[in-house]
Design a protein around this motif. Structure first.
Motif, PDB file in Angstrom:
ATOM      1  N   MET A   1      32.882 -35.154  31.432  1.00 39.49           N
ATOM      2  CA  MET A   1      33.383 -33.791  31.543  1.00 39.49           C
ATOM      3  C   MET A   1      32.227 -32.836  31.322  1.00 39.49           C
ATOM      4  SD  MET A   1      35.564 -33.613  27.988  1.00 39.49           S
ATOM      5  CE  MET A   1      35.671 -31.884  27.656  1.00 39.49           C
ATOM      6  N   LYS A   2      32.362 -31.615  31.823  1.00 38.56           N
ATOM      7  CA  LYS A   2      31.309 -30.622  31.685  1.00 38.56           C
ATOM      8  C   LYS A   2      31.215 -30.143  30.240  1.00 38.56           C
ATOM      9  CE  LYS A   2      31.520 -28.961  36.378  1.00 38.56           C
ATOM     10  NZ  LYS A   2      31.718 -27.825  37.255  1.00 38.56           N
TER      11      LYS A   2
ATOM     12  N   ASN B   1      32.936 -47.428  22.215  1.00 34.11           N
ATOM     13  CA  ASN B   1      32.925 -46.018  21.832  1.00 34.11           C
ATOM     14  C   ASN B   1      34.364 -45.576  21.541  1.00 34.11           C
ATOM     15  OD1 ASN B   1      34.146 -45.378  24.357  1.00 34.11           O
ATOM     16  ND2 ASN B   1      32.149 -45.221  25.322  1.00 34.11           N
ATOM     17  N   TYR B   2      34.554 -44.304  21.205  1.00 31.13           N
ATOM     18  CA  TYR B   2      35.893 -43.833  20.833  1.00 31.13           C
ATOM     19  C   TYR B   2      36.867 -43.886  22.004  1.00 31.13           C
ATOM     20  CZ  TYR B   2      34.170 -42.371  16.312  1.00 31.13           C
ATOM     21  OH  TYR B   2      33.646 -42.370  15.048  1.00 31.13           O
ATOM     22  N   ILE B   3      36.387 -43.593  23.193  1.00 23.97           N
ATOM     23  CA  ILE B   3      37.269 -43.636  24.361  1.00 23.97           C
ATOM     24  C   ILE B   3      37.740 -45.071  24.589  1.00 23.97           C
ATOM     25  CG2 ILE B   3      37.398 -43.258  26.857  1.00 23.97           C
ATOM     26  CD1 ILE B   3      35.267 -40.998  26.401  1.00 23.97           C
TER      27      ILE B   3
ATOM     28  N   GLU C   1      37.711 -34.072  18.737  1.00 21.19           N
ATOM     29  CA  GLU C   1      36.358 -33.525  18.845  1.00 21.19           C
ATOM     30  C   GLU C   1      35.338 -34.632  19.122  1.00 21.19           C
ATOM     31  OE1 GLU C   1      35.313 -30.315  18.939  1.00 21.19           O
ATOM     32  OE2 GLU C   1      37.461 -29.882  19.018  1.00 21.19           O
ATOM     33  N   LYS C   2      35.485 -35.766  18.468  1.00 23.16           N
ATOM     34  CA  LYS C   2      34.566 -36.889  18.700  1.00 23.16           C
ATOM     35  C   LYS C   2      34.680 -37.388  20.134  1.00 23.16           C
ATOM     36  CE  LYS C   2      34.583 -38.406  13.923  1.00 23.16           C
ATOM     37  NZ  LYS C   2      35.056 -39.397  12.964  1.00 23.16           N
ATOM     38  N   ILE C   3      35.894 -37.485  20.630  1.00 22.48           N
ATOM     39  CA  ILE C   3      36.111 -37.946  22.000  1.00 22.48           C
ATOM     40  C   ILE C   3      35.551 -36.926  22.987  1.00 22.48           C
ATOM     41  CG2 ILE C   3      37.882 -38.423  23.739  1.00 22.48           C
ATOM     42  CD1 ILE C   3      39.502 -39.744  21.463  1.00 22.48           C
ATOM     43  N   LYS C   4      35.762 -35.659  22.705  1.00 20.52           N
ATOM     44  CA  LYS C   4      35.244 -34.608  23.577  1.00 20.52           C
ATOM     45  C   LYS C   4      33.720 -34.668  23.628  1.00 20.52           C
ATOM     46  CE  LYS C   4      35.137 -29.599  24.086  1.00 20.52           C
ATOM     47  NZ  LYS C   4      35.559 -28.324  23.507  1.00 20.52           N
ATOM     48  N   TYR C   5      33.076 -34.791  22.474  1.00 21.79           N
ATOM     49  CA  TYR C   5      31.617 -34.882  22.414  1.00 21.79           C
ATOM     50  C   TYR C   5      31.133 -36.105  23.195  1.00 21.79           C
ATOM     51  CZ  TYR C   5      26.981 -35.891  20.653  1.00 21.79           C
ATOM     52  OH  TYR C   5      25.649 -36.200  20.574  1.00 21.79           O
ATOM     53  N   GLU C   6      31.798 -37.217  22.989  1.00 19.93           N
ATOM     54  CA  GLU C   6      31.430 -38.457  23.661  1.00 19.93           C
ATOM     55  C   GLU C   6      31.590 -38.321  25.182  1.00 19.93           C
ATOM     56  OE1 GLU C   6      33.878 -42.209  23.162  1.00 19.93           O
ATOM     57  OE2 GLU C   6      32.273 -42.402  21.676  1.00 19.93           O
ATOM     58  N   ALA C   7      32.668 -37.722  25.617  1.00 23.81           N
ATOM     59  CA  ALA C   7      32.913 -37.536  27.051  1.00 23.81           C
ATOM     60  C   ALA C   7      31.847 -36.632  27.667  1.00 23.81           C
ATOM     61  CB  ALA C   7      34.305 -36.956  27.274  1.00 23.81           C
ATOM     62  N   GLN C   8      31.437 -35.608  26.951  1.00 20.19           N
ATOM     63  CA  GLN C   8      30.386 -34.731  27.450  1.00 20.19           C
ATOM     64  C   GLN C   8      29.053 -35.471  27.508  1.00 20.19           C
ATOM     65  OE1 GLN C   8      30.708 -31.493  24.680  1.00 20.19           O
ATOM     66  NE2 GLN C   8      32.188 -30.402  25.943  1.00 20.19           N
TER      67      GLN C   8
ATOM     68  N   THR D   1      31.559 -27.548  28.407  1.00 23.08           N
ATOM     69  CA  THR D   1      32.140 -26.231  28.150  1.00 23.08           C
ATOM     70  C   THR D   1      33.220 -26.377  27.100  1.00 23.08           C
ATOM     71  OG1 THR D   1      33.887 -26.425  29.802  1.00 23.08           O
ATOM     72  CG2 THR D   1      31.771 -25.542  30.557  1.00 23.08           C
ATOM     73  N   SER D   2      33.554 -25.310  26.458  1.00 19.90           N
ATOM     74  CA  SER D   2      34.570 -25.366  25.407  1.00 19.90           C
ATOM     75  C   SER D   2      35.982 -25.470  25.987  1.00 19.90           C
ATOM     76  CB  SER D   2      34.470 -24.134  24.511  1.00 19.90           C
ATOM     77  OG  SER D   2      34.673 -22.972  25.274  1.00 19.90           O
ATOM     78  N   ARG D   3      36.136 -25.157  27.283  1.00 15.84           N
ATOM     79  CA  ARG D   3      37.464 -25.153  27.882  1.00 15.84           C
ATOM     80  C   ARG D   3      37.759 -26.410  28.693  1.00 15.84           C
ATOM     81  NH1 ARG D   3      40.016 -20.178  28.352  1.00 15.84           N
ATOM     82  NH2 ARG D   3      40.847 -20.835  30.343  1.00 15.84           N
ATOM     83  N   ALA D   4      36.816 -27.322  28.773  1.00 14.73           N
ATOM     84  CA  ALA D   4      36.997 -28.523  29.586  1.00 14.73           C
ATOM     85  C   ALA D   4      38.055 -29.441  28.979  1.00 14.73           C
ATOM     86  CB  ALA D   4      35.679 -29.268  29.714  1.00 14.73           C
ATOM     87  N   LYS D   5      38.761 -30.145  29.844  1.00 19.99           N
ATOM     88  CA  LYS D   5      39.783 -31.097  29.389  1.00 19.99           C
ATOM     89  C   LYS D   5      39.444 -32.477  29.917  1.00 19.99           C
ATOM     90  CE  LYS D   5      43.674 -28.040  28.848  1.00 19.99           C
ATOM     91  NZ  LYS D   5      45.092 -27.869  29.063  1.00 19.99           N
ATOM     92  N   LEU D   6      39.619 -33.473  29.057  1.00 14.85           N
ATOM     93  CA  LEU D   6      39.380 -34.857  29.441  1.00 14.85           C
ATOM     94  C   LEU D   6      40.707 -35.475  29.871  1.00 14.85           C
ATOM     95  CD1 LEU D   6      37.594 -37.398  29.588  1.00 14.85           C
ATOM     96  CD2 LEU D   6      38.193 -37.805  27.204  1.00 14.85           C
ATOM     97  N   MET D   7      40.746 -35.973  31.088  1.00 20.51           N
ATOM     98  CA  MET D   7      41.947 -36.636  31.572  1.00 20.51           C
ATOM     99  C   MET D   7      41.811 -38.119  31.276  1.00 20.51           C
ATOM    100  SD  MET D   7      43.448 -33.987  32.564  1.00 20.51           S
ATOM    101  CE  MET D   7      44.899 -34.630  33.300  1.00 20.51           C
TER     102      MET D   7
END
Length: 69
Positions: free
Chosen positions: A58-59, A17-19, A46-53, A61-67
């Protein structure tokens, strides 16, 4: 350039995956994971954020951050 290479890795390696692609690229090129956020393009972020969710890293939410550490 960084984002393009990560995209290629993710596309050509269906088991990655992207991560995973980001971590793989960093490992091969000896790039510190901490420096990744400034190297990512907005679409790849955005792709990584979607994948992480989707993977519950990660939760949803629009404010969540992936560490990445």
């Amino acid at each position: 350039k960084f984002s393009q290479e990560v995209e290629k890795i993710a596309i050509y390696n269906v088991d990655m995956n992207y991560i995973d692609a980001v971590l793989h690229f960093c490992g091969v090129n000896e790039i510190e994971v901490e420096s990744v956020p400034k190297l990512l393009s907005k679409p790849l972020k955005e792709k990584i954020k979607y994948e992480a969710q989707r993977l519950n890293y990660m939760k949803k939410t629009s404010r969540a951050k992936l560490m990445l550490v």
